[in-house]
Design a protein around this motif. Sequence first.
Motif, mmCIF file in Angstrom:
data_model
loop_
_atom_site.group_PDB
_atom_site.id
_atom_site.type_symbol
_atom_site.label_atom_id
_atom_site.label_comp_id
_atom_site.label_asym_id
_atom_site.label_seq_id
_atom_site.Cartn_x
_atom_site.Cartn_y
_atom_site.Cartn_z
ATOM 1 N N GLY A 34 1.112 -1.038 -0.099
ATOM 2 C CA GLY A 34 0.017 0.138 -0.172
ATOM 3 C C GLY A 34 0.885 1.566 0.071
ATOM 4 O O GLY A 34 1.977 1.502 0.254
ATOM 5 N N GLU A 35 0.083 2.171 -0.065
ATOM 6 C CA GLU A 35 1.050 3.511 -0.187
ATOM 7 C C GLU A 35 -0.171 4.818 0.435
ATOM 8 O O GLU A 35 -1.538 5.205 0.328
ATOM 9 N N PHE A 36 0.617 5.677 1.253
ATOM 10 C CA PHE A 36 -0.538 6.288 2.592
ATOM 11 C C PHE A 36 -0.321 7.752 1.940
ATOM 12 O O PHE A 36 -1.257 8.095 2.361
ATOM 13 N N TYR A 37 0.471 7.899 1.534
ATOM 14 C CA TYR A 37 0.480 9.291 0.565
ATOM 15 C C TYR A 37 1.088 9.305 -0.416
ATOM 16 O O TYR A 37 1.723 8.893 -1.166
ATOM 17 N N ASN A 38 -0.479 10.398 -1.686
ATOM 18 C CA ASN A 38 0.133 10.017 -2.588
ATOM 19 C C ASN A 38 1.175 12.046 -2.895
ATOM 20 O O ASN A 38 0.408 12.445 -2.962
ATOM 21 N N LYS A 39 2.512 11.580 -3.441
ATOM 22 C CA LYS A 39 2.914 12.626 -2.951
ATOM 23 C C LYS A 39 2.728 13.973 -4.723
ATOM 24 O O LYS A 39 3.332 14.995 -4.410
ATOM 25 N N GLU A 40 2.922 13.140 -5.509
ATOM 26 C CA GLU A 40 2.365 14.268 -6.609
ATOM 27 C C GLU A 40 0.666 15.011 -6.366
ATOM 28 O O GLU A 40 0.822 16.035 -6.948
ATOM 29 N N THR A 41 -0.140 14.321 -5.494
ATOM 30 C CA THR A 41 -1.151 14.697 -6.018
ATOM 31 C C THR A 41 -1.203 15.269 -4.538
ATOM 32 O O THR A 41 -2.763 16.479 -4.205
ATOM 33 N N GLY A 42 -0.824 15.333 -3.851
ATOM 34 C CA GLY A 42 -0.715 15.660 -1.703
ATOM 35 C C GLY A 42 -2.269 15.245 -1.570
ATOM 36 O O GLY A 42 -2.927 15.548 -0.773
ATOM 37 N N GLU A 43 -2.556 14.138 -1.781
ATOM 38 C CA GLU A 43 -3.917 12.930 -1.567
ATOM 39 C C GLU A 43 -3.287 12.092 -0.104
ATOM 40 O O GLU A 43 -2.675 11.053 -0.322
ATOM 41 N N VAL A 44 -4.306 12.440 0.678
ATOM 42 C CA VAL A 44 -4.012 10.700 1.993
ATOM 43 C C VAL A 44 -4.704 9.575 1.731
ATOM 44 O O VAL A 44 -5.884 10.340 1.373
ATOM 45 N N THR A 45 -3.734 8.676 0.874
ATOM 46 C CA THR A 45 -4.370 7.770 0.360
ATOM 47 C C THR A 45 -4.687 6.343 1.817
ATOM 48 O O THR A 45 -3.934 4.904 1.520
#
Lengths: 435, 312
Positions: A222-233
């Motif tokens: 998994g990935e907790f944060y999208n660096k490109e969009t700045g979205e919390v995932t």
Amino acid sequence: MKIRGKKVSIFNLTLFLIFSLVLTACSPEESSGGGNAEGTTEITFWHGATDISLQALKKMVAAFEEKNPDIKVKMVYTEASEGADQKLLTAVAGGNPPDVALFDRFKVGTWAAQDALTDLTDMAAADDITEDIYYPYAWEEANYQGKLYGLPYTTDSRMLYYNKDHFEEAGLDPENPPKTVQELEAAAEKLTKKDGSRFKQIGFIPWYGQGWLYGWGWSFGGEFYNKETGEVTANDPKIVEALTWMADVAQKFGVEDIAGFESSAGSGAMDPFISGQISMKVDGNWTISAIEKYKPDLNYGVTPIPTPTGTDFTTWSGGHAVIIPKGAKNVEAAWEFVKFFGTEEGQEVYFAELPGDLSVIPTVNEKLGRGDNPMLKQFIDILPNSHSRPVIPEGQLMWNELVDARENTVRGKGTAQENLDKATEAVTKALEKYK
Amino acid sequence: MAEVTKGTRIQPSVGVKQKKLSTKSNLHGWLFASPWIIGLLVFFAFPLIASIYFSFTSYSILQPGEFVGFQNYHELFKDDLFWKSIYNTIYFTIFFVPLSIIFGVALAMMLNMKVKGMGIYRTIFFLPTLVPHVALAVLWMWLLNPGFGLINGILDMIGLQVPNWLGSETWSKPSLILMSLWGIGQSVIIYLAGLNDIPEEFYEAAEVDGANWWQKTRHVTLPLLTPVIFFNLVMGAIGAFQQFTLPYTMTQGQGTPANSLTFYVMHLYDNAFKFFKMGYASAMAWILFIIIMSLTAVIFMTSNRWVHYQGK
């Protein structure tokens, strides 16, 4: 009346004397504070080191001073972690911070967003310090929104520790530890021994020690944060899967309430893994030193945290950075020091004194022969694939929300999906004001 | 200083010269009190007043923030953890304060018996008070360890179903109350002083009237101990609402399990120093202040019904 008047004046006199005593006691320190006698600059350096790390730090400072005779480093001890944060916070807010401080990299995002750290990007560029010498995750964690706010120095990683004697007793192969989560579960089943309702031996508790959701989430892909969009995932399907698995394991072995045991995570000789009450746990490299100290004959092994596929092993790492707080008086001299400590030269001196600790610079670990210790080698080998927690202004909130989500799910209060949706929403909402 | 002012007030016919002196000695008085007064104004009164203002801003300690009106208060009322922390805090107060009074008075009465070696017993019961909170937390975490702790070991031996204490949501607060009760030595000392204040004559008179132990306790000891109980009730309630160190160190600030040990001040602290929401935290502080003030006011209002002072 006269007598009284006299008394008062005697009082005044004593008061005056006491004051002047206090003042004279203060003044020598005042005058040495500036400290630029004969062109030397004194920088103040806040640290929380004691014992052998203090010795290492002193050696490093001595090496720095020898190389830079025009800069003197004044080391000031501020208690470790929370108390130090508060002190630094008030010092920065009060406009009187130290020139250099040691700082948990995890908090770089939060403090940088509050404009409390000095931007080092240009100075690093001018001195040719780039991410190339560091493990990628460590450099990443010292940067916030494309700007560098500190140079990393320590790091760590997390692995699965297992008790080889317990493995043999349970008929498991001690040289072939679990690689997939299914194997891990099967091993846990064999290792768990109960006497009525009481545990005699606990095979495994997913979140015990350093088994945070961050580690399991990444291990599940998994990935907790999208660096490109700045979205919390945090509600990434893979993380939901990881948390669901944690809760299932907990229910299967009836360990959801053993969290008290987790919080009583005894330090030192009382550690349940060291005392043989728990057979497998996820923990950091520092546990090696603890075992060496308290039970050197413990027959144990370490292996990467199992993943669903038995491949793509990963972990996560934290550690500290050297920073210059906003408002520091001698930024130039401070940078010299940060540069020294943040690159090979200083780190070699520092880590030579601390055989159990890991540097963020691969060549330093190599040069100091860290890989010679077969246990420690495993922790180093995984570092290139390690993760650092997202560098966001609300890192602490995200941490707390993930802990809550895990707690609630494991205790059957809502599903993993529901709780992680809630965590994602809370952090996203808190991040709005930084946009 | 108090005596001087009193003295000058009592004499109505003071001459001009003496008046001068009194203003002068007043001045000296203020001068001597000034370190305290300045400290109070600068380090207490000013931050106190300032925090009212901050509670209406988005102040973050490092950033001055903006004026946001009642937004912090609005958000608070929508914050689940805020309500949970209030619930936890009230739960703790409701159980801990009465229990500490019952146990405190009972202990004090036992420690007031004329037995040889009483000094040693008193010391033993006072000792836990000297244990730092962090050490106390570690100690009890091991005693209450659900799997391998001493307490569950004993309970299990006599065949009782053992709770998971600090690990279980239902039992975590009772465990904390138990741990806190261990440190009531301070209030026991106050009760002991109160007991020693009760004149022997009352007991003698009661004995002459043929009162038994229970009647003496019920009609002499307890009524005359009420001023001390009153004091401990007020202080205990204030202290219980500010519960922080023990649960914070025990759960590493997380309030685990499942936030059942997140107390009001812990949530406040996290907001102020970890999430940099000082404005929000100030709002919380003022709500806590209002709660404690009104509670104290209620206790004070009821006090003349049940508190009996000697010589009244």
